[in-house]
Write a protein that holds these residues in place. Structure first.
Motif, PDB file in Angstrom:
ATOM      1  N   VAL A 134     -14.095  19.117  -5.803  1.00 15.27           N
ATOM      2  CA  VAL A 134     -14.254  17.873  -5.045  1.00 15.27           C
ATOM      3  C   VAL A 134     -15.087  16.917  -5.882  1.00 15.27           C
ATOM      4  O   VAL A 134     -16.251  17.214  -6.188  1.00 15.27           O
ATOM      5  N   LYS A 135     -14.501  15.791  -6.263  1.00 14.98           N
ATOM      6  CA  LYS A 135     -15.204  14.803  -7.083  1.00 14.98           C
ATOM      7  C   LYS A 135     -15.382  13.513  -6.302  1.00 14.98           C
ATOM      8  O   LYS A 135     -14.565  13.174  -5.441  1.00 14.98           O
ATOM      9  N   LYS A 136     -16.454  12.812  -6.632  1.00  7.72           N
ATOM     10  CA  LYS A 136     -16.731  11.491  -6.045  1.00  7.72           C
ATOM     11  C   LYS A 136     -16.680  11.528  -4.514  1.00  7.72           C
ATOM     12  O   LYS A 136     -15.972  10.742  -3.877  1.00  7.72           O
ATOM     13  N   LEU A 137     -17.444  12.449  -3.930  1.00  7.79           N
ATOM     14  CA  LEU A 137     -17.463  12.579  -2.475  1.00  7.79           C
ATOM     15  C   LEU A 137     -17.925  11.276  -1.829  1.00  7.79           C
ATOM     16  O   LEU A 137     -18.921  10.678  -2.252  1.00  7.79           O
ATOM     17  N   PHE A 138     -17.200  10.823  -0.814  1.00 10.78           N
ATOM     18  CA  PHE A 138     -17.478   9.597  -0.052  1.00 10.78           C
ATOM     19  C   PHE A 138     -17.260   8.322  -0.864  1.00 10.78           C
ATOM     20  O   PHE A 138     -17.734   7.256  -0.457  1.00 10.78           O
ATOM     21  N   TYR A 139     -16.544   8.404  -1.988  1.00  5.95           N
ATOM     22  CA  TYR A 139     -16.328   7.175  -2.763  1.00  5.95           C
ATOM     23  C   TYR A 139     -15.479   6.171  -1.972  1.00  5.95           C
ATOM     24  O   TYR A 139     -15.607   4.953  -2.149  1.00  5.95           O
TER      25      TYR A 139
END
Length: 592
Positions: A145-150
């Motif tokens: 999971v990358k850039k959570l909440f982007y």
């Protein structure tokens, strides 16, 4: 205003707001998926507190190629084969975790199904994805999971610092490790390995070994073990097992409290209250017990579908679970009546070391005796022993008792005794305070409180607030043997008292009781109210500091402590004794 259907991407973001509160929430869901997939090794990597990256790899069963895209659709799950929410046998069941996380991040799934020779991968960006493609993964599943909440900047602003978010992730992993001892956990944060806990191989001691690895040996070595305590009602069996700390091992917050229901970590105030009630008056005010408890009930006995994060449950029979908790803990605490944690001994040794260092410094500076100016006045009352064989035999026999045989009374308040392990120091007032309280509690429980009619009723003047407190609780006080009536303006009259209080100062007991209750208040539970009042009265009835005790009195006190529940703590939760082993004493003289 017209009613309309919300767009799918907005629906996913709303769901994500419920399920994924912070990086640790997403991490918890991913770890639970790995456990449900029969993994025995889970590797976790996070970066920037989980904001930049959360990666969870396992060696579980994996996902078939044809089902990978279905895994990120809302309400698609493999964990409700019979569509029965009353019998949930997995940690996950809603089918919301992956789509919720994917809706607010860049998500990558790599997986290899156990019966397949090929691994596959799928990229999801804010809920949108293309086709699956081949992957080089060797086994299990890896979800990144990358850039959570982007895609939801407002939610991103509410997150705490990277250090705080990392600590939340750390706690989630440790809790999962506690309840899954047959699974190994490896945790890496910001390029540094935090821990690597291997799967436990000893089936019989798997939970104890895992508790030792996670909570430390200071807890596990002294923890009281609860072994499969059961309650059965209507052919439904509820079981509790695990480890509880001694009352003298307590903390200032809830951080060392771990409660699991059917393998789930649960945060429930009612259950925590039940555990605290089991410890009752053995804890100091404002302190919390340490425990790691596992409760198993039939799946249909609980509803886990009451909280988005599944950290709360509802029981079909709350009273049964409360009885299970209070009964098991109370029983084990009563067995460990006079035991105290060795942390007290360590603190004692530390203070000895500091005082020794101080006295050496003073001696070196002044070249005079430290006692010369009367800074310390030793006061020891020796126990007189006749020098014959029968007395020697008596001492040897008494050393077999946990609290041993009394050697001396120090400063008219502390009994120094010797047992087979070393030396024990007992606070005579604190110990007797507990003994009196337990006698009064037992008498009340057996409905055998004897009352003593006063030849001359005691008339007591009270301040307005304590007066109101006493008069409001006249019936409560009558239940423990005090017959009190209002008596004119600002006064009460005491006509009968419990026989157990003997020749104690009745006037002072009532005045102090009114002051204490009016300042601290009474708890909601009736039994807790009674215990609080009895504790206050027992303090007045107990052996006071500064009273000389002879040999017989000291040894009788020790023997009664060994027979009395909770005698390791006074009514206020302070320890009544401290043990120094022979090894501890030898350390003081650099002999160990």
């Amino acid at each position: 205003m017209d009613i309309r259907r919300l767009p799918e991407n907005l629906i996913n973001q709303i769901a994500a707001g419920e399920v994924v509160e912070r990086p640790s929430s997403a991490l918890k869901e991913l770890i639970e998926n790995s456990i449900d997939a029969d993994s025995n090794q889970i590797d976790i990597i996070i970066d920037n507190g989980g904001k930049n990256l959360i990666s969870v790899s396992d060696n579980g069963t994996g996902i078939q190629k044809s089902l990978i895209a279905l895994a990120i659709e809302r309400h698609a799950t493999s964990k409700l084969p019979n569509n029965d929410l009353n019998k949930i046998n997995y940690l996950g069941f809603r089918g919301e975790a992956l789509p919720s996380i994917a809706a607010v991040s860049e998500l990558n799934i790599q997986t290899k199904f156990r019966d397949s020779n090929q691994a596959w991968s799928l990229d999801v960006v804010a809920g949108n994805f293309n086709e699956v493609y081949p992957s080089s993964l060797q086994k299990g599943t890896r979800i990144s999971v990358k850039k959570l909440f982007y895609s939801t900047p407002a939610r991103l602003k509410f997150l705490k610092s990277s250090l705080v978010e990392k600590s939340h992730c750390h706690q989630i992993i440790l809790k999962q490790a506690l309840v899954n001892p047959l699974v190994g956990f490896k945790f890496q944060a910001d390029g540094r390995e935090i821990f690597n806990i291997r799967p436990e191989t000893e089936t019989d001691n798997s939970y104890l070994n895992r508790v030792r690895n996670v909570m430390g040996s200071s807890f596990s070595d002294e923890a009281i073990k609860i072994e499969n305590f059961k309650l059965i009602k209507e052919n439904k069996t509820a079981t509790i097992y695990g480890f509880i700390g001694l009352p003298t091992l307590n903390k200032s917050n809830y951080n060392q409290q771990h409660l699991f229901i059917n393998g789930r970590f649960i945060q429930d105030r009612n259950l925590s209250g039940a555990i605290r009630a089991a410890y009752r008056d053995t804890l100091p005010k404002g302190r919390f017990p340490v425990f790691c408890l596992f409760i198993n009930v039939p799946p249909e006995f609980i509803d886990v579908n009451v909280h988005p994060g599944k950290t709360e449950v509802r029981f079909q029979d709350n009273a049964l679970i409360r009885s299970l908790i209070v009964g098991s803990i109370s029983r084990e605490l009563n067995v460990s009546y006079a035991q105290t944690t060795c942390d007290l001994s360590k603190e004692t040794l530390k203070r000895f070391d500091n005082s020794t260092e101080l006295s050496l410094n003073i001696r070196n500076k002044t070249n005079q005796s430290f006692f010369e100016h009367g800074d310390i006045i030793p006061s020891v009352k020796q126990v007189k022993q006749e020098n014959n064989q029968s007395d020697v035999t008596k001492i040897v026999d008494q050393e077999d008792f946990p609290l041993g045989v009394a050697l001396a009374q120090f400063n008219k308040n502390y009994i120094i005794s010797r047992n087979s392990n070393g030396i024990v120091i007992i606070d005579q007032h604190a110990a007797h305070e507990r003994l009196v309280l337990e006698r009064m509690k037992l008498a009340r429980q057996n409905k055998s409180i004897e009352k003593q009619i006063l030849l001359l009723p005691e008339v007591i003047n009270l301040e307005p607030i304590p007066l109101a407190t006493i008069t409001e609780n006249i019936e409560l006080l009558a239940d423990i043997g005090f017959i009190i009536e209002p008596f004119g303006n600002g006064m009460v009259v005491v006509r009968e008292v419990p026989a157990l209080i003997g020749e104690a100062n009745i006037k002072q007991i009532i005045i102090d009781l009114g002051d204490d209750i009016s300042s601290t208040g009474l708890p909601a539970s009736y039994n807790a109210k009674i215990d609080l009042i009895l504790g206050n009265i027992a303090c007045h009835r107990s052996v006071r500091s500064g009273r000389n005790l002879n040999e017989t009195e000291m040894n009788e006190l020790l023997r009664e402590m060994e027979r009395t529940p909770n005698s390791g703590q006074c009514n206020h939760g302070r320890p009544t004794s401290i043990s120094l082993s022979l090894k501890d004493i030898e350390k003081l003289f650099n002999r160990a």
